[in-house]
Design a protein around this motif. Structure first.
Motif, mmCIF file in Angstrom:
data_model
loop_
_atom_site.group_PDB
_atom_site.id
_atom_site.type_symbol
_atom_site.label_atom_id
_atom_site.label_comp_id
_atom_site.label_asym_id
_atom_site.label_seq_id
_atom_site.Cartn_x
_atom_site.Cartn_y
_atom_site.Cartn_z
ATOM 1 N N LEU A 16 -17.376 0.906 11.675
ATOM 2 C CA LEU A 16 -16.501 1.021 12.843
ATOM 3 C C LEU A 16 -16.391 2.465 13.314
ATOM 4 O O LEU A 16 -16.455 2.739 14.513
ATOM 5 N N THR A 39 -18.316 -2.462 17.622
ATOM 6 C CA THR A 39 -16.928 -2.293 17.187
ATOM 7 C C THR A 39 -16.140 -3.588 17.356
ATOM 8 O O THR A 39 -15.277 -3.885 16.531
ATOM 9 N N THR A 42 -17.284 -5.804 14.459
ATOM 10 C CA THR A 42 -16.749 -5.258 13.211
ATOM 11 C C THR A 42 -15.241 -5.476 13.135
ATOM 12 O O THR A 42 -14.708 -5.766 12.061
ATOM 13 N N GLY A 43 -14.573 -5.351 14.261
ATOM 14 C CA GLY A 43 -13.132 -5.612 14.290
ATOM 15 C C GLY A 43 -12.809 -7.046 13.913
ATOM 16 O O GLY A 43 -11.826 -7.313 13.205
ATOM 17 N N LEU A 66 -10.376 -11.974 19.692
ATOM 18 C CA LEU A 66 -11.197 -10.768 19.816
ATOM 19 C C LEU A 66 -12.680 -11.117 19.947
ATOM 20 O O LEU A 66 -13.405 -10.499 20.732
#
Length: 91
Positions: A16, A39, A42-43, A66
């Protein structure tokens, strides 16, 4: 099992940070948007691991939202780039 999650979480957080660095320093817009996708993905993974470690179903729901938003951003980026290249060819 928690130690495996912890190691995975550290690796994801490093990924990240590298993605945020590429967003900040990316030479081209495509590099920046791909890093933003990284990102976002990965989040999602980080939220899923936190949800598993702390037994929080709300974090799983947040990860789903997300993931959907990351997909919409990718579609919008491709549409904008493809539309821009088509307009450039027409003129």
């Amino acid at each position: 099992m928690n130690s495996l999650y912890s190691v995975t979480l550290v690796i994801l957080l490093i990924s990240l940070l590298m993605g945020v660095f590429r967003i900040w320093r990316g030479p081209r817009m495509a590099d920046r948007i791909m890093a933003a996708q990284l990102t976002g993905s990965t989040g999602v993974a980080v939220l899923l691991i936190f949800a598993e470690l702390q037994n929080q179903p709300a974090a799983r729901d947040t990860a789903l939202v997300l993931a959907l938003l990351a997909m919409l951003v990718a579609i919008a980026f491709v549409g904008r780039v493809w539309g821009f290249s088509q307009e450039k060819k027409d003129s």
